[in-house]
Design a protein around this motif. Structure first.
Motif, short mmCIF file in Angstrom:
data_model
loop_
_atom_site.label_atom_id
_atom_site.label_comp_id
_atom_site.label_asym_id
_atom_site.label_seq_id
_atom_site.Cartn_x
_atom_site.Cartn_y
_atom_site.Cartn_z
N TRP A 78 41.39 44.17 149.87
CA TRP A 78 42.62 44.69 149.29
C TRP A 78 43.33 43.52 148.63
N ILE A 79 43.46 43.53 147.32
CA ILE A 79 44.08 42.43 146.58
C ILE A 79 45.48 42.87 146.16
N SER A 80 46.49 42.09 146.55
CA SER A 80 47.86 42.40 146.18
C SER A 80 48.00 42.36 144.66
N LEU A 81 48.73 43.31 144.11
CA LEU A 81 48.95 43.34 142.66
C LEU A 81 49.78 42.15 142.20
N ASP A 82 50.45 41.46 143.14
CA ASP A 82 51.27 40.30 142.80
C ASP A 82 50.47 39.00 142.77
N VAL A 83 49.22 39.03 143.23
CA VAL A 83 48.41 37.82 143.31
C VAL A 83 47.61 37.65 142.02
N ASN A 84 47.62 36.42 141.52
CA ASN A 84 46.80 36.07 140.37
C ASN A 84 45.34 36.33 140.71
N LEU A 85 44.62 37.03 139.85
CA LEU A 85 43.24 37.42 140.14
C LEU A 85 42.35 36.19 140.37
N GLU A 86 42.57 35.13 139.64
CA GLU A 86 41.78 33.90 139.83
C GLU A 86 41.99 33.34 141.25
N GLU A 87 43.22 33.33 141.71
CA GLU A 87 43.52 32.86 143.07
C GLU A 87 42.89 33.78 144.11
N ALA A 88 42.95 35.08 143.86
CA ALA A 88 42.35 36.05 144.79
C ALA A 88 40.85 35.83 144.89
N ILE A 89 40.19 35.59 143.77
CA ILE A 89 38.74 35.35 143.78
C ILE A 89 38.41 34.11 144.59
N LYS A 90 39.20 33.06 144.46
CA LYS A 90 38.98 31.84 145.25
C LYS A 90 39.09 32.14 146.74
N ARG A 91 40.09 32.90 147.12
CA ARG A 91 40.28 33.23 148.54
C ARG A 91 39.15 34.11 149.06
N VAL A 92 38.70 35.07 148.26
CA VAL A 92 37.58 35.92 148.65
C VAL A 92 36.34 35.07 148.87
N LYS A 93 36.07 34.13 147.98
CA LYS A 93 34.90 33.25 148.12
C LYS A 93 34.97 32.45 149.41
N LEU A 94 36.14 31.91 149.73
CA LEU A 94 36.31 31.16 150.97
C LEU A 94 36.05 32.03 152.20
N ILE A 95 36.56 33.24 152.16
CA ILE A 95 36.36 34.17 153.30
C ILE A 95 34.89 34.48 153.43
N LEU A 96 34.21 34.78 152.33
CA LEU A 96 32.79 35.11 152.40
C LEU A 96 31.94 33.93 152.83
N GLU A 97 32.31 32.72 152.40
CA GLU A 97 31.58 31.53 152.85
C GLU A 97 31.69 31.35 154.35
N SER A 98 32.88 31.53 154.90
CA SER A 98 33.06 31.36 156.35
C SER A 98 32.38 32.50 157.12
#
Length: 72
Positions: free
Chosen positions: A49-69
């Motif tokens: 669930w990506i907040s509409l207030d979050v920059n998509l590029e920042e959201a993608i970075k966070r998703v990648k970190l979560i998936l890596e861990s």
């Protein structure tokens, strides 16, 4: 996974079968709105669930970190 990225529900997990989530439907007084996005890694589908207030590029970075861990 269905992890919230950003907004009032950051880091919380909610599993709903819809494309949009309003934080106020979960907790009174919350205002964030989320769109469900999919990430496909190694032929596995993960949902966030990506907040509409979050920059998509920042959201993608966070998703990648979560998936890596998650995939260690």
């Amino acid at each position: 996974m269905n992890i919230c990225i950003g907004g009032d529900l950051d880091g919380k997990v909610f599993s709903f079968n819809k494309g949009l989530l309003d934080a106020n439907d979960i907790e009174d007084g919350k205002f964030s709105k989320y769109r469900r996005r999919r990430s496909i890694t190694d032929q596995k589908v993960y949902k966030f669930w990506i907040s509409l207030d979050v920059n998509l590029e920042e959201a993608i970075k966070r998703v990648k970190l979560i998936l890596e861990s998650f995939n260690k």
